[in-house]
Design an enzyme around this catalytic site. Sequence first.
Site, PDB file in Angstrom:
ATOM      1  N   ASP A 191       0.692  -1.088  -0.073  1.00 44.11           N
ATOM      2  CA  ASP A 191      -0.006   0.026   0.049  1.00 44.11           C
ATOM      3  C   ASP A 191       0.862   1.211  -0.055  1.00 44.11           C
ATOM      4  OD1 ASP A 191       1.051  -0.369   2.478  1.00 44.11           O
ATOM      5  OD2 ASP A 191      -1.124  -0.707   3.461  1.00 44.11           O
ATOM      6  N   ASN A 210      -8.025  -2.525  13.872  1.00 37.34           N
ATOM      7  CA  ASN A 210      -9.467  -2.754  13.512  1.00 37.34           C
ATOM      8  C   ASN A 210      -9.273  -3.941  12.702  1.00 37.34           C
ATOM      9  OD1 ASN A 210      -8.311  -1.712  11.039  1.00 37.34           O
ATOM     10  ND2 ASN A 210      -9.637   0.020  10.800  1.00 37.34           N
ATOM     11  N   HIS A 245      -7.548  -4.337   9.807  1.00 34.85           N
ATOM     12  CA  HIS A 245      -7.243  -4.299   8.362  1.00 34.85           C
ATOM     13  C   HIS A 245      -5.810  -4.797   7.987  1.00 34.85           C
ATOM     14  CE1 HIS A 245      -5.059  -0.141   9.620  1.00 34.85           C
ATOM     15  NE2 HIS A 245      -4.238  -0.951   9.208  1.00 34.85           N
ATOM     16  N   GLU A 287      -9.968  -1.709   4.697  1.00 35.83           N
ATOM     17  CA  GLU A 287     -10.450  -1.492   6.150  1.00 35.83           C
ATOM     18  C   GLU A 287     -11.774  -2.337   6.178  1.00 35.83           C
ATOM     19  OE1 GLU A 287      -9.153   0.138   8.235  1.00 35.83           O
ATOM     20  OE2 GLU A 287      -8.557   2.012   7.223  1.00 35.83           O
TER      21      GLU A 287
HETATM   22  C1  GLP Z   1      -0.844   0.376   8.559  1.00 37.03           C
HETATM   23  C2  GLP Z   1      -0.362  -0.114   7.367  1.00 37.03           C
HETATM   24  C3  GLP Z   1      -0.484  -1.895   7.397  1.00 37.03           C
HETATM   25  C4  GLP Z   1       0.147  -2.471   8.671  1.00 37.03           C
HETATM   26  C5  GLP Z   1      -0.891  -1.632  10.018  1.00 37.03           C
HETATM   27  C6  GLP Z   1      -0.222  -2.101  11.249  1.00 37.03           C
HETATM   28  O1  GLP Z   1      -2.105   0.870   8.675  1.00 37.03           O
HETATM   29  N1  GLP Z   1      -0.953   0.045   6.088  1.00 37.03           N
HETATM   30  O2  GLP Z   1       0.199  -2.353   6.265  1.00 37.03           O
HETATM   31  O3  GLP Z   1       0.080  -3.791   8.709  1.00 37.03           O
HETATM   32  O4  GLP Z   1      -0.252  -0.176   9.847  1.00 37.03           O
HETATM   33  O5  GLP Z   1       0.955  -1.322  11.652  1.00 37.03           O
HETATM   34  P1  GLP Z   1       1.728  -1.710  13.060  1.00 37.03           P
HETATM   35  O6  GLP Z   1       2.755  -2.682  12.601  1.00 37.03           O
HETATM   36  O7  GLP Z   1       2.702  -0.203  13.097  1.00 37.03           O
HETATM   37  O8  GLP Z   1       0.735  -1.989  14.161  1.00 37.03           O
END
Ligand code: GLP
Length: 245
Positions: free
Chosen positions: A67, A136, A138, A143
């Site tokens: 992404d 959440n 995702h 989402e």
């Molecule tokens: C972001 C990214 C995701 C990632 C998520 C969790 O929103 N787009 O790909 O998995 O955060 O992040 P973290 O590892 O900092 O909890």
Amino acid sequence: MRIYHAEHYDDMSRKAANILSAQVILKPASVLGLSTGSTPVGLYRQLAEWYRKGDVDFSGVTTVNLDEYQGLAPDDPQSYARFMRENFFDHINVKRENTHLPDGLAADAERECARYEAILRDSGGLDMLLLGIGHNGHIGFNEPGGAFEKGTHLVTLTQSTIEANQRFFPSADDVPRHAYTMGIRSIMQARTIVVVVSGASKAGIVRRAFAGPVTPEVPASVLQLHNNVILVGDREAMKQLRIEN
Ligand code: GLP
């Protein structure tokens, strides 16, 4: 699903890095799907260290990131393109032209999604996809409530994701409202999916994703339907998960 229990963050990073490096050693021309967020930082650091020691060679690898925020230039400090360079690509010998992210500045979103789908298709598909999970549920920026059958698309971020990602920006107002993401369909087509989770704040969503019903309300729950998922989590993140493995 295979589950690897790690003690703490560094242990999780090392175990997950072992799995990714094994993939690259066994198939030097691997196509890797990669993620950002704080969870994979340690495993990227570990892989870079093994590269420096000569244990793993990324020269034949292609990477396709999950992404990118819409509206951020690749050198913007908060862009995922910059994140990937600083945390991984600058420290290994992957060829820069073989690393792919959605273009946050693309003028035409629909064309950008089609371009990204073509990259995925022409690469022959993801051999191994590394995923984190948002609080959440995702994955990428898919989402809750989205469709499972989508390819790469532009999403409107939920308030909870904006708040969660605010820590990387000066304020919540600076977090972009839209992002490109590989869709669930593209994610499910990966041959192997490695999910990394760390910390007590992820325990609830790990349980809902892997021991609850499969529902678009918890996008990560769709991974229960994939036949080759490897979950690597530390003790805190896994403490609510009770499934046989
Ligand atoms: C972001 C990214 C995701 C990632 C998520 C969790 O929103 N787009 O790909 O998995 O955060 O992040 P973290 O590892 O900092 O909890």
